[in-house]
Design a protein around this motif. Sequence first.
Motif, PDB file in Angstrom:
ATOM      1  N   TYR A  33      -2.214  -6.510 -16.548  1.00 48.69           N
ATOM      2  CA  TYR A  33      -0.878  -6.200 -17.028  1.00 48.69           C
ATOM      3  C   TYR A  33       0.035  -7.376 -16.683  1.00 48.69           C
ATOM      4  O   TYR A  33      -0.154  -8.048 -15.675  1.00 48.69           O
ATOM      5  CB  TYR A  33      -0.357  -4.928 -16.360  1.00 48.69           C
ATOM      6  N   SER A  34       1.052  -7.608 -17.481  1.00 46.79           N
ATOM      7  CA  SER A  34       1.849  -8.810 -17.316  1.00 46.79           C
ATOM      8  C   SER A  34       2.575  -8.869 -15.980  1.00 46.79           C
ATOM      9  O   SER A  34       2.747  -9.944 -15.413  1.00 46.79           O
ATOM     10  CB  SER A  34       2.855  -8.924 -18.460  1.00 46.79           C
ATOM     11  N   TYR A  35       3.027  -7.723 -15.447  1.00 46.42           N
ATOM     12  CA  TYR A  35       3.743  -7.733 -14.180  1.00 46.42           C
ATOM     13  C   TYR A  35       2.978  -7.026 -13.056  1.00 46.42           C
ATOM     14  O   TYR A  35       3.499  -6.909 -11.956  1.00 46.42           O
ATOM     15  CB  TYR A  35       5.111  -7.066 -14.336  1.00 46.42           C
ATOM     16  N   PHE A  36       1.759  -6.576 -13.322  1.00 49.45           N
ATOM     17  CA  PHE A  36       1.015  -5.841 -12.308  1.00 49.45           C
ATOM     18  C   PHE A  36      -0.482  -6.039 -12.532  1.00 49.45           C
ATOM     19  O   PHE A  36      -1.192  -5.118 -12.932  1.00 49.45           O
ATOM     20  CB  PHE A  36       1.353  -4.358 -12.401  1.00 49.45           C
ATOM     21  N   ILE A 107       5.650   2.002 -17.132  1.00 48.00           N
ATOM     22  CA  ILE A 107       6.131   2.246 -15.777  1.00 48.00           C
ATOM     23  C   ILE A 107       5.084   1.760 -14.775  1.00 48.00           C
ATOM     24  O   ILE A 107       3.915   2.125 -14.869  1.00 48.00           O
ATOM     25  CB  ILE A 107       6.427   3.740 -15.534  1.00 48.00           C
ATOM     26  N   TYR A 108       5.509   0.952 -13.811  1.00 52.29           N
ATOM     27  CA  TYR A 108       4.626   0.384 -12.802  1.00 52.29           C
ATOM     28  C   TYR A 108       4.915   1.079 -11.470  1.00 52.29           C
ATOM     29  O   TYR A 108       6.063   1.104 -11.016  1.00 52.29           O
ATOM     30  CB  TYR A 108       4.880  -1.114 -12.654  1.00 52.29           C
ATOM     31  N   GLU A 109       3.871   1.612 -10.846  1.00 50.63           N
ATOM     32  CA  GLU A 109       4.055   2.369  -9.610  1.00 50.63           C
ATOM     33  C   GLU A 109       3.206   1.782  -8.487  1.00 50.63           C
ATOM     34  O   GLU A 109       2.052   1.411  -8.691  1.00 50.63           O
ATOM     35  CB  GLU A 109       3.684   3.842  -9.809  1.00 50.63           C
ATOM     36  N   LEU A 110       3.807   1.736  -7.284  1.00 45.29           N
ATOM     37  CA  LEU A 110       3.111   1.337  -6.072  1.00 45.29           C
ATOM     38  C   LEU A 110       2.998   2.563  -5.178  1.00 45.29           C
ATOM     39  O   LEU A 110       4.007   3.160  -4.789  1.00 45.29           O
ATOM     40  CB  LEU A 110       3.877   0.239  -5.345  1.00 45.29           C
ATOM     41  N   ILE A 111       1.768   2.964  -4.862  1.00 50.32           N
ATOM     42  CA  ILE A 111       1.506   4.101  -3.977  1.00 50.32           C
ATOM     43  C   ILE A 111       0.948   3.530  -2.686  1.00 50.32           C
ATOM     44  O   ILE A 111      -0.139   2.951  -2.666  1.00 50.32           O
ATOM     45  CB  ILE A 111       0.511   5.084  -4.620  1.00 50.32           C
ATOM     46  N   GLU A 112       1.693   3.690  -1.597  1.00 49.44           N
ATOM     47  CA  GLU A 112       1.311   2.997  -0.363  1.00 49.44           C
ATOM     48  C   GLU A 112       1.882   3.721   0.849  1.00 49.44           C
ATOM     49  O   GLU A 112       2.994   4.242   0.811  1.00 49.44           O
ATOM     50  CB  GLU A 112       1.829   1.556  -0.396  1.00 49.44           C
ATOM     51  N   PRO A 113       1.136   3.759   1.969  1.00 55.56           N
ATOM     52  CA  PRO A 113       1.683   4.348   3.194  1.00 55.56           C
ATOM     53  C   PRO A 113       2.764   3.462   3.784  1.00 55.56           C
ATOM     54  O   PRO A 113       2.693   2.232   3.723  1.00 55.56           O
ATOM     55  CB  PRO A 113       0.463   4.427   4.123  1.00 55.56           C
ATOM     56  N   THR A 114       3.806   4.071   4.337  1.00 53.51           N
ATOM     57  CA  THR A 114       4.887   3.345   5.001  1.00 53.51           C
ATOM     58  C   THR A 114       4.987   3.792   6.453  1.00 53.51           C
ATOM     59  O   THR A 114       4.557   4.890   6.813  1.00 53.51           O
ATOM     60  CB  THR A 114       6.234   3.597   4.305  1.00 53.51           C
ATOM     61  N   LEU A 115       5.580   2.952   7.289  1.00 50.71           N
ATOM     62  CA  LEU A 115       5.745   3.291   8.694  1.00 50.71           C
ATOM     63  C   LEU A 115       6.684   4.480   8.868  1.00 50.71           C
ATOM     64  O   LEU A 115       6.538   5.272   9.788  1.00 50.71           O
ATOM     65  CB  LEU A 115       6.298   2.089   9.457  1.00 50.71           C
ATOM     66  N   ALA A 116       7.654   4.607   7.950  1.00 57.78           N
ATOM     67  CA  ALA A 116       8.684   5.628   8.142  1.00 57.78           C
ATOM     68  C   ALA A 116       8.314   6.984   7.562  1.00 57.78           C
ATOM     69  O   ALA A 116       8.592   8.017   8.168  1.00 57.78           O
ATOM     70  CB  ALA A 116       9.995   5.152   7.522  1.00 57.78           C
ATOM     71  N   PHE A 117       7.702   7.002   6.352  1.00 59.11           N
ATOM     72  CA  PHE A 117       7.587   8.260   5.619  1.00 59.11           C
ATOM     73  C   PHE A 117       6.175   8.619   5.195  1.00 59.11           C
ATOM     74  O   PHE A 117       5.985   9.535   4.403  1.00 59.11           O
ATOM     75  CB  PHE A 117       8.480   8.212   4.371  1.00 59.11           C
ATOM     76  N   GLY A 118       5.170   7.901   5.700  1.00 53.88           N
ATOM     77  CA  GLY A 118       3.831   8.191   5.238  1.00 53.88           C
ATOM     78  C   GLY A 118       3.623   7.660   3.826  1.00 53.88           C
ATOM     79  O   GLY A 118       4.202   6.648   3.429  1.00 53.88           O
ATOM     80  N   LEU A 119       2.804   8.333   3.037  1.00 55.39           N
ATOM     81  CA  LEU A 119       2.455   7.868   1.701  1.00 55.39           C
ATOM     82  C   LEU A 119       3.583   8.162   0.720  1.00 55.39           C
ATOM     83  O   LEU A 119       4.021   9.299   0.589  1.00 55.39           O
ATOM     84  CB  LEU A 119       1.172   8.545   1.230  1.00 55.39           C
ATOM     85  N   ASP A 121       5.300   7.111  -3.347  1.00 56.71           N
ATOM     86  CA  ASP A 121       4.991   6.670  -4.707  1.00 56.71           C
ATOM     87  C   ASP A 121       6.278   6.125  -5.318  1.00 56.71           C
ATOM     88  O   ASP A 121       7.188   6.877  -5.660  1.00 56.71           O
ATOM     89  CB  ASP A 121       4.458   7.859  -5.517  1.00 56.71           C
ATOM     90  N   LEU A 122       6.376   4.808  -5.444  1.00 64.78           N
ATOM     91  CA  LEU A 122       7.589   4.168  -5.935  1.00 64.78           C
ATOM     92  C   LEU A 122       7.378   3.622  -7.343  1.00 64.78           C
ATOM     93  O   LEU A 122       6.432   2.871  -7.591  1.00 64.78           O
ATOM     94  CB  LEU A 122       8.006   3.022  -5.014  1.00 64.78           C
ATOM     95  N   GLN A 123       8.241   4.017  -8.264  1.00 61.20           N
ATOM     96  CA  GLN A 123       8.243   3.431  -9.608  1.00 61.20           C
ATOM     97  C   GLN A 123       9.068   2.148  -9.528  1.00 61.20           C
ATOM     98  O   GLN A 123      10.297   2.182  -9.564  1.00 61.20           O
ATOM     99  CB  GLN A 123       8.825   4.412 -10.623  1.00 61.20           C
ATOM    100  N   ILE A 124       8.384   1.017  -9.448  1.00 60.39           N
ATOM    101  CA  ILE A 124       9.080  -0.226  -9.145  1.00 60.39           C
ATOM    102  C   ILE A 124       9.492  -1.024 -10.372  1.00 60.39           C
ATOM    103  O   ILE A 124      10.235  -2.000 -10.240  1.00 60.39           O
ATOM    104  CB  ILE A 124       8.236  -1.112  -8.209  1.00 60.39           C
ATOM    105  N   LEU A 125       9.040  -0.614 -11.572  1.00 60.08           N
ATOM    106  CA  LEU A 125       9.395  -1.395 -12.755  1.00 60.08           C
ATOM    107  C   LEU A 125       9.209  -0.590 -14.029  1.00 60.08           C
ATOM    108  O   LEU A 125       8.257   0.177 -14.155  1.00 60.08           O
ATOM    109  CB  LEU A 125       8.516  -2.660 -12.838  1.00 60.08           C
ATOM    110  N   ASN A 126      10.133  -0.760 -14.956  1.00 63.03           N
ATOM    111  CA  ASN A 126       9.961  -0.390 -16.365  1.00 63.03           C
ATOM    112  C   ASN A 126      10.069  -1.692 -17.137  1.00 63.03           C
ATOM    113  O   ASN A 126      11.155  -2.281 -17.216  1.00 63.03           O
ATOM    114  CB  ASN A 126      11.042   0.601 -16.792  1.00 63.03           C
ATOM    115  N   ASP A 127       8.955  -2.181 -17.685  1.00 60.11           N
ATOM    116  CA  ASP A 127       8.947  -3.533 -18.249  1.00 60.11           C
ATOM    117  C   ASP A 127       9.608  -3.649 -19.617  1.00 60.11           C
ATOM    118  O   ASP A 127       9.656  -4.743 -20.194  1.00 60.11           O
ATOM    119  CB  ASP A 127       7.526  -4.102 -18.281  1.00 60.11           C
ATOM    120  N   THR A 128      10.139  -2.538 -20.146  1.00 57.07           N
ATOM    121  CA  THR A 128      10.881  -2.608 -21.406  1.00 57.07           C
ATOM    122  C   THR A 128      12.387  -2.446 -21.189  1.00 57.07           C
ATOM    123  O   THR A 128      13.149  -2.542 -22.148  1.00 57.07           O
ATOM    124  CB  THR A 128      10.414  -1.509 -22.382  1.00 57.07           C
TER     125      THR A 128
END
Length: 228
Positions: A33-36, A107-119, A121-128
């Motif tokens: 994908y162009s951005y992911f 829609i581009y999503e990053l699913i990742e554990p964080t120190l503060a909140f656990g796992l 799911d962030l929608q980090i981009l809409n490429d349109t």
Amino acid sequence: MRKNFFVILALLTIGYFSCNKNPYKAAPPLTAYSYFPQTFGSTWRYRDSIFGEATNPIALFGVKNDTLTYTMNGATTDFNSKISYDVDVSSRLFPRHIADYFVSKHIYELIEPTLAFGLIDLQILNDTAHAGYTWNSTPSLTTLLHNSPVRAINTIVETDMTKIEAGRIYTSVTHTAINFQININNQGFYNIAHFDFYLAGDVGIIEKDAYYYGYLNETQTIVDFHIK
């Protein structure tokens, strides 16, 4: 009290998803994908600076500098029918973990554990979307964190940027921002975290800044990458 609540929340969230992840074998995507980019074997190396202040509810003090390496491992995970591509994340300071990339309908999503909140799911981009575009999403795969509703307000801050990271010039960069909000005891939503992402075309994430409770807690900047 709020500090203790979110420590417990992080542990509960990590425990829940460690029991419900169901990886299975699947062929990696043939194109990026162009951005992911999600092609098997692609790698990104980041300098990770973790900050902390004595007044910060998260118990991180001083500055820790780390090196993170993200590698597409060719496997996928099914998050409630959301098929995501697994990324091995290695660190000099912390145990290895798995992040996941998911792309659907621009829609581009990053699913990742964080120190503060656990796992999360962030929608980090809409490429349109154009600069100034805003949309809402749910940053938890269950829509709740410890029985409290959460939401994310996502914004395209700027597009077609030029940005320099580790002496390299990146073009076609998009800057996005996410306000992570929670509503405890039906008292209304308020911000508990903010994230800034910078993504370069055909490269992926080149910078990530994480703020918790108003404090800059982490800055992650790209050092080098290899897209298969």
